[in-house]
Motif scaffolding. Structure first.
Motif, PDB file in Angstrom:
ATOM      1  N   GLY A 468     -34.229  27.417  10.935  1.00  0.00           N
ATOM      2  CA  GLY A 468     -33.846  28.777  10.588  1.00  0.00           C
ATOM      3  C   GLY A 468     -32.628  28.879   9.705  1.00  0.00           C
ATOM      4  O   GLY A 468     -32.271  29.979   9.267  1.00  0.00           O
ATOM      5  N   GLN A 469     -31.968  27.744   9.411  1.00  0.00           N
ATOM      6  CA  GLN A 469     -30.761  27.775   8.587  1.00  0.00           C
ATOM      7  C   GLN A 469     -30.940  27.044   7.261  1.00  0.00           C
ATOM      8  O   GLN A 469     -29.957  26.819   6.548  1.00  0.00           O
ATOM      9  CB  GLN A 469     -29.586  27.159   9.355  1.00  0.00           C
ATOM     10  CG  GLN A 469     -29.155  27.952  10.568  1.00  0.00           C
ATOM     11  CD  GLN A 469     -27.944  27.340  11.250  1.00  0.00           C
ATOM     12  OE1 GLN A 469     -27.757  26.127  11.258  1.00  0.00           O
ATOM     13  NE2 GLN A 469     -27.104  28.182  11.831  1.00  0.00           N
ATOM     14  N   ALA A 470     -32.159  26.653   6.934  1.00  0.00           N
ATOM     15  CA  ALA A 470     -32.387  25.887   5.709  1.00  0.00           C
ATOM     16  C   ALA A 470     -32.013  26.695   4.467  1.00  0.00           C
ATOM     17  O   ALA A 470     -31.371  26.186   3.537  1.00  0.00           O
ATOM     18  CB  ALA A 470     -33.844  25.435   5.634  1.00  0.00           C
ATOM     19  N   ALA A 471     -32.431  27.974   4.434  1.00  0.00           N
ATOM     20  CA  ALA A 471     -32.111  28.809   3.274  1.00  0.00           C
ATOM     21  C   ALA A 471     -30.605  28.975   3.127  1.00  0.00           C
ATOM     22  O   ALA A 471     -30.067  28.962   2.009  1.00  0.00           O
ATOM     23  CB  ALA A 471     -32.790  30.177   3.418  1.00  0.00           C
ATOM     24  N   LEU A 472     -29.911  29.114   4.248  1.00  0.00           N
ATOM     25  CA  LEU A 472     -28.457  29.241   4.217  1.00  0.00           C
ATOM     26  C   LEU A 472     -27.814  27.983   3.636  1.00  0.00           C
ATOM     27  O   LEU A 472     -26.872  28.059   2.828  1.00  0.00           O
ATOM     28  CB  LEU A 472     -27.946  29.496   5.629  1.00  0.00           C
ATOM     29  CG  LEU A 472     -26.460  29.831   5.792  1.00  0.00           C
ATOM     30  CD1 LEU A 472     -26.154  31.173   5.163  1.00  0.00           C
ATOM     31  CD2 LEU A 472     -26.082  29.832   7.267  1.00  0.00           C
TER      32      LEU A 472
END
Length: 547
Positions: A468-472
């Motif tokens: 869930g934090q890859a885009a960040l």
């Protein structure tokens, strides 16, 4: 009618022990089968790896067969065997968990003698896709150099010897380093295996390009003349010697390989005996020795050279993370390795430039990003000590100084080495100034990215970003790179302007300007990002604790 109970006859001799070799073979097959039952994804991955390996092995075998009679083919066969042997020697170090039977400490509680285990473990190690690939490559190398019936007979012996030496070498190396492989350092070494594979692949690519430019496989002859005497490569050379009628050289080559096999088995037996009879690191003696070494190291050493107060503590903690944490170590190793590899590759390919050394500054500067993510949930201890803007600034400054303690000397070494190899000392000042300006810009943007876009790094598994934090993470890294490049625009504009104006005699000014600009923009970025650390401590803690 009475019945008389006959006494049960008992064997007077000792019951013979079961043969170990079939037992170890069944154990190896059971391990493979049970590993495939763990999940469908693992089964698919394993089957896919088998198919790919078999296709590659068949291609290598066919290619070596087609090279029969080509000038330089024997040299290629010799070098391929040497590379194959090197791979078997390194495989246990980079993949300690790939084969559970490589760990002899699992068998120490069983009533087994090391001498009886050697043959059984060696036979069990011949089961798998690796030995099949080795057999195909060894057979192809032998077919390439074999001429005549005598060479064919020697070739069969040589193929078996190559396979046995490779397997025994892997077993001996794994046993000798079993304490390392089952420790934290061994797991760290396994994490770095991908980097070594990438560097090796790039080296093979460069070698292939050089061979095409040098006029074919004949360029390998000088190296092959040296390598051919190293076992088990000498067994392949023995086949070539038999084809040429040099039976004395053939006997010497086979003899060297047999001697190497005997020595490997002897070394393996000694290390196996020591492993199965000596105490491990869980005993009191080992703990006392280790704790004494830690007290001696922790009382002084390089830590005494660090400044007092929070700054020195943060520098020491950051460097220890970089050395001990596998994920952090992988990032540093990638930056160091690729930063040096890019100038070398460009130089070998004939496109060398001193400016390629800026890659070292860029890749090491990227280590400033997501500084708090490497702390994971332990960041709460750091957060509890930050109560003022000054505390946040000192925390960021200490982490940046730890990075610069490694990055500045390394960038200097890469730029100086590239300039020396290219003999382009006139370009050195501007390239060095740009590199340090880029490093300072990335330190500044990395501080902001660490505060505004923190993300968690899972401690387990191969992923470097929590779900869930890859885009960040991508936005943080790519955005920081773009802003960092823009921050270097003044120094880059000065360099371009001096070139366009023809003021080559003033290009040396880029060096002091780059140093001053890099330091200034770095400390300005740390100053400006410190207030955001104080405001966003809860958000940062939540973000980095997800892994």
């Amino acid at each position: 009618m009475s019945t008389q109970v006959q006494p049960v006859s008992r064997p007077t001799g000792t019951v013979p022990a079961p043969a170990l070799t079939p037992l170890f073979v069944r154990l190896k097959l059971s391990l493979l089968k049970n590993g495939l039952r763990q999940s469908a994804g693992r089964t698919v991955a394993y089957v896919a790896s088998i198919v790919v390996t078999l296709v590659f092995a068949a291609g290598m075998l066919l290619g070596l067969i087609l090279l029969r009679g080509v000038a330089g083919a024997p040299a290629l066969a010799v070098l391929l065997t040497a590379i194959l042997t090197l791979g078997w020697a390194a495989m246990p170090l980079f993949s300690p968990s790939g084969d559970e039977t490589l760990d002899p400490t699992r068998l120490v509680m069983l009533p087994l003698r090391p001498r009886s285990m050697i043959v059984s473990l060696l036979v069990a190690s011949l089961i798998g896709i690796g030995p099949v690939f080795t057999l195909a490559l060894a057979a192809g190398s032998v077919v390439t150099v074999a001429r005549g019936a005598a060479a064919a007979v020697v070739g069969v012996v040589a193929t078996v010897l190559v396979l046995l030496v490779c397997a025994a070498l892997a077993r001996a190396v794994a046993t000798a380093n079993v304490r390392l492989l089952t420790s934290r350092r061994g797991r760290d070494l396994a994490v770095l295996s991908g980097l070594f594979v990438a560097l090796g692949a790039q080296g093979i690519n460069i070698a292939g390009q050089k061979l095409s430019e040098a006029g074919g496989l004949t360029a390998l002859a000088p190296v092959a003349d040296v390598v051919r005497w190293i076992p088990p490569v000498s067994a392949v050379d023995a086949v070539a010697a038999t084809s040429e009628g040099a039976y004395g050289r053939a006997a010497l080559g086979l003899g060297l390989t047999v001697l190497a096999l005997v020595l490997l088995l002897w070394w393996w037996l000694r290390t196996l005996t020591r492993v199965m009879t000596s105490p491990d690191s869980s005993t009191l003696q080992a703990v006392e020795k280790d704790s004494g070494r830690r007290r001696a190291d922790g009382a002084g050493g390089w830590a005494r050279l660090l400044p007092a107060g929070r700054t020195g503590t943060v520098i020491q903690r950051t460097l220890l993370y970089a050395w001990r944490d596998p994920k952090t170590k992988m990032g540093w190793a990638t930056g160091l390795g690729v930063g040096l590899l890019v100038p070398v590759v460009s130089l070998v390919q004939g496109n060398g430039s001193v400016y390629t050394a800026c890659w070292a500054a860029g890749l090491l500067g990227m280590q400033m990003y997501n500084q708090f993510g490497q702390d994971t949930s332990a960041f709460w201890m750091v957060a509890s000590t930050i109560s003022a803007r000054r505390d946040a600034y000192v925390e960021l400054r200490g982490r940046a100084l730890a990075l610069c303690l490694v990055a500045v000397p390394y960038v200097t070494l890469v730029v100086v080495g590239t300039a020396a190899l290219l003999d382009s000392w006139d370009v050195f000042p501007e390239a060095y100034g740009l590199s340090l300006a880029l490093l300072g810009a990335l330190v500044a943007t990395g501080a902001f990215a660490s505060v505004l876009f923190p993300y968690s790094i899972p401690s387990e598994g191969n992923k470097n970003v929590a779900p869930g934090q890859a885009a960040l993470a991508w936005f943080s890294i790519l955005g920081g790179m773009v802003v960092g490049a823009l921050l270097c625009a003044p120094v880059l504009g000065l360099t371009i302007g001096l070139h366009v104006a023809g003021l080559d005699g003033l290009l040396w000014l880029v060096l002091p300007v780059g140093v001053a600009y890099g330091m200034g923009v770095a400390f300005l970025g740390l100053r400006l990002s410190a207030p955001y650390v104080l405001r966003r401590l809860p958000e940062i803690l939540v973000a980095v604790s997800r892994g």
